[in-house]
Design a protein around this motif. Structure first.
Motif, PDB file in Angstrom:
ATOM      1  N   GLY A  52      19.356  22.150 -12.527  1.00 64.36           N
ATOM      2  CA  GLY A  52      18.826  20.851 -13.371  1.00 64.36           C
ATOM      3  C   GLY A  52      18.561  19.740 -12.675  1.00 64.36           C
ATOM      4  N   PHE A  53      18.480  19.786 -11.471  1.00 60.39           N
ATOM      5  CA  PHE A  53      18.160  18.501 -10.578  1.00 60.39           C
ATOM      6  C   PHE A  53      16.584  18.423 -10.739  1.00 60.39           C
ATOM      7  N   LEU A  54      15.990  17.161 -10.449  1.00 62.67           N
ATOM      8  CA  LEU A  54      14.383  17.139 -10.243  1.00 62.67           C
ATOM      9  C   LEU A  54      14.291  16.846  -9.020  1.00 62.67           C
ATOM     10  N   TYR A  55      13.285  17.361  -8.465  1.00 66.07           N
ATOM     11  CA  TYR A  55      12.699  17.017  -7.059  1.00 66.07           C
ATOM     12  C   TYR A  55      11.982  15.567  -7.035  1.00 66.07           C
ATOM     13  N   VAL A  56      12.388  14.593  -6.023  1.00 66.55           N
ATOM     14  CA  VAL A  56      11.830  13.276  -6.040  1.00 66.55           C
ATOM     15  C   VAL A  56      11.422  13.065  -4.483  1.00 66.55           C
ATOM     16  N   GLN A  57      10.271  12.565  -4.077  1.00 64.26           N
ATOM     17  CA  GLN A  57       9.814  12.287  -2.841  1.00 64.26           C
ATOM     18  C   GLN A  57       9.914  10.781  -2.959  1.00 64.26           C
ATOM     19  N   VAL A  58      10.916  10.534  -1.685  1.00 65.27           N
ATOM     20  CA  VAL A  58      11.097   9.072  -1.282  1.00 65.27           C
ATOM     21  C   VAL A  58      10.254   8.635  -0.455  1.00 65.27           C
ATOM     22  N   PRO A  59      10.132   7.223   0.049  1.00 67.75           N
ATOM     23  CA  PRO A  59       9.201   6.676   0.811  1.00 67.75           C
ATOM     24  C   PRO A  59       9.690   6.922   2.309  1.00 67.75           C
ATOM     25  N   VAL A  60       9.029   7.216   3.282  1.00 66.45           N
ATOM     26  CA  VAL A  60       9.390   7.284   4.459  1.00 66.45           C
ATOM     27  C   VAL A  60       9.059   5.778   5.035  1.00 66.45           C
ATOM     28  N   ILE A  61       8.261   5.077   4.596  1.00 63.69           N
ATOM     29  CA  ILE A  61       8.127   3.676   5.161  1.00 63.69           C
ATOM     30  C   ILE A  61       8.760   2.680   3.882  1.00 63.69           C
ATOM     31  N   THR A  62       9.745   1.930   4.374  1.00 65.57           N
ATOM     32  CA  THR A  62      10.490   1.084   3.278  1.00 65.57           C
ATOM     33  C   THR A  62      10.701  -0.404   4.162  1.00 65.57           C
ATOM     34  N   SER A  63      10.942  -1.324   3.245  1.00 65.21           N
ATOM     35  CA  SER A  63      11.316  -2.731   3.622  1.00 65.21           C
ATOM     36  C   SER A  63      12.797  -3.024   3.499  1.00 65.21           C
ATOM     37  N   THR A  64      13.336  -1.718   2.926  1.00 68.03           N
ATOM     38  CA  THR A  64      14.852  -2.212   2.853  1.00 68.03           C
ATOM     39  C   THR A  64      15.559  -1.200   3.821  1.00 68.03           C
ATOM     40  N   ASP A  65      16.644  -2.093   4.258  1.00 72.82           N
ATOM     41  CA  ASP A  65      17.537  -1.307   5.252  1.00 72.82           C
ATOM     42  C   ASP A  65      18.592  -0.647   4.423  1.00 72.82           C
ATOM     43  N   SER A  66      18.687   0.645   4.390  1.00 77.71           N
ATOM     44  CA  SER A  66      19.348   1.543   3.309  1.00 77.71           C
ATOM     45  C   SER A  66      20.888   1.343   3.967  1.00 77.71           C
ATOM     46  N   GLU A  67      21.326   1.389   4.884  1.00 76.51           N
ATOM     47  CA  GLU A  67      22.689   1.329   5.558  1.00 76.51           C
ATOM     48  C   GLU A  67      23.129  -0.113   5.826  1.00 76.51           C
ATOM     49  N   GLY A  68      22.064  -0.918   5.957  1.00 77.51           N
ATOM     50  CA  GLY A  68      22.648  -2.385   6.125  1.00 77.51           C
ATOM     51  C   GLY A  68      23.030  -2.744   7.587  1.00 77.51           C
ATOM     52  N   CYS A  69      23.163  -1.642   8.599  1.00 76.15           N
ATOM     53  CA  CYS A  69      23.579  -2.075   9.947  1.00 76.15           C
ATOM     54  C   CYS A  69      23.126  -1.188  10.777  1.00 76.15           C
ATOM     55  N   SER A  70      22.309  -0.212  10.527  1.00 86.09           N
ATOM     56  CA  SER A  70      21.713   0.702  11.344  1.00 86.09           C
ATOM     57  C   SER A  70      20.421   0.473  12.376  1.00 86.09           C
ATOM     58  N   GLU A  71      20.437   1.190  13.566  1.00 85.21           N
ATOM     59  CA  GLU A  71      19.045   0.864  14.170  1.00 85.21           C
ATOM     60  C   GLU A  71      17.944   1.350  13.604  1.00 85.21           C
ATOM     61  N   LYS A  72      16.942   0.752  13.539  1.00 81.28           N
ATOM     62  CA  LYS A  72      15.685   1.130  12.663  1.00 81.28           C
ATOM     63  C   LYS A  72      14.549   1.329  13.654  1.00 81.28           C
ATOM     64  N   PHE A  73      13.586   2.201  13.162  1.00 83.10           N
ATOM     65  CA  PHE A  73      11.963   2.174  13.900  1.00 83.10           C
ATOM     66  C   PHE A  73      11.163   1.137  13.244  1.00 83.10           C
ATOM     67  N   GLN A  74      10.573   0.214  13.599  1.00 76.63           N
ATOM     68  CA  GLN A  74       9.829  -0.960  12.830  1.00 76.63           C
ATOM     69  C   GLN A  74       8.411  -0.288  12.823  1.00 76.63           C
ATOM     70  N   VAL A  75       7.641  -0.574  11.725  1.00 73.35           N
ATOM     71  CA  VAL A  75       6.243  -0.016  11.475  1.00 73.35           C
ATOM     72  C   VAL A  75       5.557  -1.312  11.447  1.00 73.35           C
ATOM     73  N   THR A  76       4.598  -1.389  12.342  1.00 69.35           N
ATOM     74  CA  THR A  76       3.534  -2.525  12.246  1.00 69.35           C
ATOM     75  C   THR A  76       2.465  -2.076  13.047  1.00 69.35           C
ATOM     76  N   THR A  77       1.437  -3.237  12.782  1.00 64.88           N
ATOM     77  CA  THR A  77       0.016  -3.049  13.210  1.00 64.88           C
ATOM     78  C   THR A  77      -0.202  -4.132  14.208  1.00 64.88           C
ATOM     79  N   LEU A  78       0.770  -5.077  14.475  1.00 68.35           N
ATOM     80  CA  LEU A  78       0.711  -6.120  15.230  1.00 68.35           C
ATOM     81  C   LEU A  78       0.912  -6.074  16.790  1.00 68.35           C
ATOM     82  N   LEU A  79       1.261  -4.818  17.106  1.00 66.93           N
ATOM     83  CA  LEU A  79       1.659  -4.467  18.480  1.00 66.93           C
ATOM     84  C   LEU A  79       0.490  -4.625  19.503  1.00 66.93           C
ATOM     85  N   GLY A  80       0.687  -5.414  20.307  1.00 72.76           N
ATOM     86  CA  GLY A  80      -0.416  -5.798  21.311  1.00 72.76           C
ATOM     87  C   GLY A  80      -1.542  -6.683  21.038  1.00 72.76           C
TER      88      GLY A  80
END
Length: 615
Positions: A235-263
């Motif tokens: 009885g679970f429903l399948y939900v797709q979560v975002p790949v890009i987020t502004s929230t640090d879900s763990e609060g302390c992990s190393e993350k890959f930043q997404v930006t168009t400002l590079l260079g």
């Protein structure tokens, strides 16, 4: 023929719905091995796993009775031509060969065609471990084009009993080659037999053609099916979560930043550079000014061409202005080149810092608070330069959240999910399990069966620390003390050596778990748990999450996290809060457990690790 045999013969060939070819598994996977399909005309496609060439025996000429031959059958010229070598030999014996030489026929030497042969191919289309034997006469296609390993062949022919005795119960006698994808043997990575897995990692786009990797991917596919089947069944429903987020879900992990400002700074400098836009340097302009100044002086002395003089003066003035601009730009550039570049995220695509998601559990919570029980299945990303063979930069995770549930409920769900997937693999992947058991690890089937039938050992973090402290025959590299994290070595020793069964450790110190985990009554521990299995280590990390607004808000403040980033998450506590729990399961590590492999890079189609993202 009895009724049972007749029933086997009547089973029709199963065609692929979208390519009008027969999937080899539907032929070779039958209980009779495909014998019931003898005489059927089919189209099959696949890639050559191995091959050999067999020369055809020459057919002896048929003797013709001279008395029965008609004039139309053999001409006099043909008879004489056929006897020339014999006549020449007689003349040499009697010495007449020198007086009456036989005239040789002049013309280019035509190379002899290769002798007729048959190519015997072992073809696989990836649907199963078994391959189909295909025989192709050289009159249909050149064996040199067909036989190299990796050649793609689409052939039409008749299923028949093998022409050569061996392990195969049937073969395809090809009558047409509908498609041939040849291979550049010198550059084909799989030309050598039995390449080690570490070498295959450099050719991840080709390696699924190997039997081992193909088996692992079929097992992985089956485990994916099992995952969805389990959650849909309960009885679970399948939900797709975002790949890009502004929230640090763990609060302390190393993350890959997404930006168009590079260079952007470099591009801006190039855009504003006069040297880039006009194609000249300051030195070239200064040299030109000297030449133009000489020309002006000469025109002034001659006083013969006033129009030329005016034009030369204007040209010189423009060159001087350009030189001043270049000098000013160089001064500006030299004065600002060492200033640090400050990123203004308001100008970025999302107008704020964004990252590839580490976990989808926070987003799943919002749907659990409306739909009850939800799950997600997808990639998660960590920018940690780990040397571990069990973790990569991109890993696939099974994640779920359950409303109106507590810690014990999440642990029971994890137990049920693992047992369901392992049982599914045993029931649906017997052929591939038999192969990887033989090739990789003989204990795989026993290990999966043990998972489905054994009870998981449960103990608190404090109890686990005490058990490890009592170990005397093992010197652990890391210190064992309450409050310190349990290392892979500690966890493996508990599961592999002490309990020899999956272990669930719960109630960890709050400093070791994310900010959103529910604080226990003692104020020191949180309602979190890990599931550790033999041979692999930690498969599941779960928790009961903090539903109390004040407690969660205080935890965010205590860890110095930006509260604004979590306002939407706090809203779930402001508006209709509910007790809830969930977990994350490292799917790739579970595939390791089911296949007996030891490096996660070998169970992921395209592994992404530090310094490696080539294809």
């Amino acid at each position: 023929m009895d009724s049972e045999q007749a029933a086997v013969v009547e089973i029709p060939v199963t065609l692929s719905k979208y390519s009008k070819r027969v999937i080899l598994k539907t032929v070779l996977g039958r209980s009779d091995g495909g014998l019931g399909l003898l005489g059927e005309r089919v189209v099959i496609g696949g890639w050559v796993k191995s091959s050999k060439e067999v020369r055809k025996e020459p057919v002896p000429p048929t003797e013709v009775d001279a008395g029965s031959a008609s004039p139309k059958d053999v001409s006099c010229v043909e008879v004489l031509q056929s006897r020339v070598p014999f006549l020449r030999s007689i003349m040499k014996v009697f010495g007449g060969g020198g007086h009456y030489p036989v005239r040789e026929k002049l013309g280019p030497v035509i190379p002899k065609p290769p002798p007729p042969s048959i190519a015997i191919l072992q073809l696989s289309d990836g649907s199963s471990i078994a391959s189909l034997q295909v025989v192709v006469d050289s009159s249909i296609a050149l064996p040199s084009h067909l036989m190299p390993t990796g050649t793609c062949v689409l052939a039409e022919g008749i299923l028949q009993q093998p022409s050569v005795q061996g392990k195969h119960v049937l073969e395809l006698k090809a009558e047409k080659i509908l498609h041939l994808g040849i291979v550049d043997q010198d550059n084909y990575p799989l030309s050598k037999k039995r390449l080690p897995l570490e070498m295959l990692r450099d050719s991840s786009h080709i390696r699924p053609r190997t039997t081992t990797v193909a088996s692992v991917m079929r097992i992985r596919n089956s485990m994916t099916q099992a995952t969805h089947a389990f959650f849909q069944n309960v009885g679970f429903l399948y939900v797709q979560v975002p790949v890009i987020t502004s929230t640090d879900s763990e609060g302390c992990s190393e993350k890959f930043q997404v930006t168009t400002l590079l260079g952007r700074e470099r591009k801006e400098e190039e855009r504003n550079s006069v040297e880039h836009t006009v194609g000249v340097s300051l030195e070239v302009v200064k040299a030109s000014i000297k030449e133009k100044s000489k020309l002006v002086e000469e025109l002034k002395r001659s006083e013969s061409n006033k129009e030329a003089l005016v034009a030369a003066i204007q040209d010189l003035r423009k060159s001087n202005e350009l030189a001043l601009q270049l000098e000013e730009r160089e001064k500006t550039k030299s004065g600002t080149s060492h200033k640090p570049y400050k990123v203004d995220f308001s100008e970025d695509f999302f107008s704020c810092p964004t990252f590839l998601t580490v976990s989808g559990r926070l987003h799943l919570e919002s749907y659990a608070c409306a739909l009850g029980n939800v799950y997600s299945f997808g990639p998660r990303f960590r920018a940690e330069k780990s040397e571990s063979k069990k973790y990569l930069a991109e890993m696939w995770m099974i994640e779920l959240e359950m409303a109106f549930s507590q810690l014990e409920d999440a642990m029971n769900c994890a137990d049920d999910l693992l047992k369901f997937i392992c049982k599914w693999v045993l029931e649906n992947c017997s052929e591939d399990l038999a192969f990887v058991s033989k090739r990789i690890d003989k204990t795989i089937v026993d290990r999966l069966q043990s998972m489905t039938s054994s009870s998981f050992e449960k103990l608190s973090y404090a109890e686990a620390v005490e058990v490890l402290k009592k170990v005397t025959d093992k010197n652990f590299e890391a210190k064992i003390e309450w409050g310190l994290p349990l290392t892979e070595e500690h966890e493996s020793y508990l599961a592999d050596e002490i309990y020899k069964t999956p272990v669930i450790i719960y109630n960890y110190p709050k400093e070791l778990k994310p900010f959103y985990v529910r604080l226990n009554i003692d104020g020191k521990t949180v309602a979190a748990f890990d599931v550790i299995v033999p041979k692999v280590g930690t498969l599941v990390r779960g928790s009961q999450n903090e539903e109390r607004f004040n407690m969660l808000s205080a935890r965010i403040k205590e860890l110095g996290l930006p509260k604004k980033q979590y306002e939407w998450y706090l809203d779930l506590r402001r508006h209709g809060t509910v007790k809830h729990s969930g977990f994350s399961l490292v799917f790739d590590a579970l595939v390791l457990y089911a296949t007996g492999l030891t490096d996660v890079r070998d169970v992921i189609p395209f592994p992404r690790s530090c310094g490696k993202a080539d294809n």
